[in-house]
Write a protein that holds these residues in place. Structure first.
Motif, PDB file in Angstrom:
ATOM      1  N   LEU A  27       0.680  -1.074   0.122  1.00  0.00           N
ATOM      2  CA  LEU A  27       0.102  -0.033  -0.111  1.00  0.00           C
ATOM      3  C   LEU A  27       0.945   1.390   0.121  1.00  0.00           C
ATOM      4  CD1 LEU A  27      -3.033   0.797   0.092  1.00  0.00           C
ATOM      5  CD2 LEU A  27      -2.911   0.833   2.587  1.00  0.00           C
ATOM      6  N   THR A  28       2.074   1.300   0.799  1.00  0.00           N
ATOM      7  CA  THR A  28       2.891   2.531   0.723  1.00  0.00           C
ATOM      8  C   THR A  28       3.390   2.827  -0.677  1.00  0.00           C
ATOM      9  OG1 THR A  28       3.120   2.287   3.051  1.00  0.00           O
ATOM     10  CG2 THR A  28       5.101   3.322   1.908  1.00  0.00           C
ATOM     11  N   LYS A  29       3.952   1.554  -1.214  1.00  0.00           N
ATOM     12  CA  LYS A  29       4.396   1.570  -2.634  1.00  0.00           C
ATOM     13  C   LYS A  29       3.257   2.285  -3.611  1.00  0.00           C
ATOM     14  CE  LYS A  29       8.771   0.486  -1.995  1.00  0.00           C
ATOM     15  NZ  LYS A  29       9.646   1.313  -1.788  1.00  0.00           N
ATOM     16  N   ALA A  30       2.100   1.681  -3.443  1.00  0.00           N
ATOM     17  CA  ALA A  30       0.988   1.956  -4.228  1.00  0.00           C
ATOM     18  C   ALA A  30       0.621   3.461  -4.208  1.00  0.00           C
ATOM     19  CB  ALA A  30      -0.284   1.234  -4.147  1.00  0.00           C
ATOM     20  N   LYS A  31       0.721   3.974  -3.078  1.00  0.00           N
ATOM     21  CA  LYS A  31       0.186   5.239  -2.673  1.00  0.00           C
ATOM     22  C   LYS A  31       1.170   6.403  -3.343  1.00  0.00           C
ATOM     23  CE  LYS A  31      -3.135   4.782   0.386  1.00  0.00           C
ATOM     24  NZ  LYS A  31      -4.409   5.286   0.368  1.00  0.00           N
ATOM     25  N   GLU A  32       2.433   6.108  -3.817  1.00  0.00           N
ATOM     26  CA  GLU A  32       3.337   6.927  -4.306  1.00  0.00           C
ATOM     27  C   GLU A  32       2.820   7.049  -5.850  1.00  0.00           C
ATOM     28  OE1 GLU A  32       7.028   4.730  -4.212  1.00  0.00           O
ATOM     29  OE2 GLU A  32       6.923   5.208  -1.954  1.00  0.00           O
ATOM     30  N   ARG A  33       1.808   6.420  -6.420  1.00  0.00           N
ATOM     31  CA  ARG A  33       1.572   6.396  -7.754  1.00  0.00           C
ATOM     32  C   ARG A  33       0.207   7.345  -7.980  1.00  0.00           C
ATOM     33  NH1 ARG A  33       3.814   2.687 -10.692  1.00  0.00           N
ATOM     34  NH2 ARG A  33       2.047   2.530 -12.151  1.00  0.00           N
ATOM     35  N   LEU A 171       4.800  -4.427 -11.293  1.00  0.00           N
ATOM     36  CA  LEU A 171       3.247  -4.979 -10.985  1.00  0.00           C
ATOM     37  C   LEU A 171       2.284  -3.966 -11.036  1.00  0.00           C
ATOM     38  CD1 LEU A 171       2.296  -7.601  -8.166  1.00  0.00           C
ATOM     39  CD2 LEU A 171       1.337  -5.312  -8.176  1.00  0.00           C
ATOM     40  N   PHE A 172       2.594  -2.773 -10.665  1.00  0.00           N
ATOM     41  CA  PHE A 172       1.535  -1.608 -10.463  1.00  0.00           C
ATOM     42  C   PHE A 172       1.239  -1.259 -12.031  1.00  0.00           C
ATOM     43  CE2 PHE A 172       3.405  -0.843  -6.322  1.00  0.00           C
ATOM     44  CZ  PHE A 172       2.411  -1.193  -5.491  1.00  0.00           C
ATOM     45  N   ASP A 173       2.276  -1.069 -12.878  1.00  0.00           N
ATOM     46  CA  ASP A 173       2.284  -0.717 -14.346  1.00  0.00           C
ATOM     47  C   ASP A 173       1.410  -1.565 -15.049  1.00  0.00           C
ATOM     48  OD1 ASP A 173       3.794   1.563 -13.783  1.00  0.00           O
ATOM     49  OD2 ASP A 173       5.706   0.370 -14.678  1.00  0.00           O
TER      50      ASP A 173
END
Length: 187
Positions: A27-33, A171-173
């Protein structure tokens, strides 16, 4: 163009679970997007008994309030990241149960998988891929697998290797790309 909504589903309710730290890292990594809004869905907040709906989920004829609440929450999202432990070469029973409660809510959406376990939880992901296919849930290639031996200190304190940062970005991309493409399929 509106932002995508993606759920990070924490697939363990076990006391002392390692999954909470993994899900929070994701979630922390995702919130940077910037192109998607990510939300943590903790199965502890949705205490579903063993599947207790008499009619198959594919019919959508839910009778229990807990099923209706779960359905409403899952329906909100364009995609999902399932964070799963590996128990006995598969995913957790609580995650499988939560998935089985619903059908149409998962259809034509995107999914990605994050696992953890002694061998990185990869066997749990393979089982989830088969389940996702049956639910018409498009799963992306990239996955994250965390080893209890190398990504956790004393098998409990989550200390992921920096190599996972680049894999998470991929993964997010992939997930956001597929989730966006599938919005047209659902409309």
């Amino acid at each position: 163009m509106t932002n995508l909504k993606i759920a990070v589903i924490l697939g363990s309710t076990r006391p002392g679970r390692n999954g909470e730290a993994v899900a929070n890292w994701v979630l922390t990594k995702a919130k940077e997007r910037a192109d998607a809004d990510y939300e943590l869905i903790d199965l502890l907040d949705y205490p579903l008994p063993h599947l207790d709906e008499a009619v198959p989920a594919s019919r959508g004829a839910y009778t229990s309030d807990h099923t209706k609440a779960w359905s409403a929450k899952i329906r909100e999202f364009d995609g999902y990241i399932f964070v799963t432990p590996e128990y006995n070469h598969s995913t957790s029973g609580v995650l499988k149960n939560a998935i089985d409660y619903l059908y149409a809510e998962w259809n034509n959406k995107a999914a990605a998988f994050v696992s953890y376990g002694s061998l990185g939880g990869t066997r749990a992901i393979e089982h989830l891929r088969a389940i996702a296919s049956e639910l018409q849930l498009a799963h992306v290639r990239q996955q994250l697998s965390f080893s209890l031996f190398t990504d956790f200190e004393n098998f409990s304190a989550f200390k992921p290797s920096p190599v996972h940062d680049d894999a998470a970005a991929v993964l997010f991309d992939q997930l956001e790309s597929w989730a966006r493409a599938l919005t047209s399929v659902r409309s």
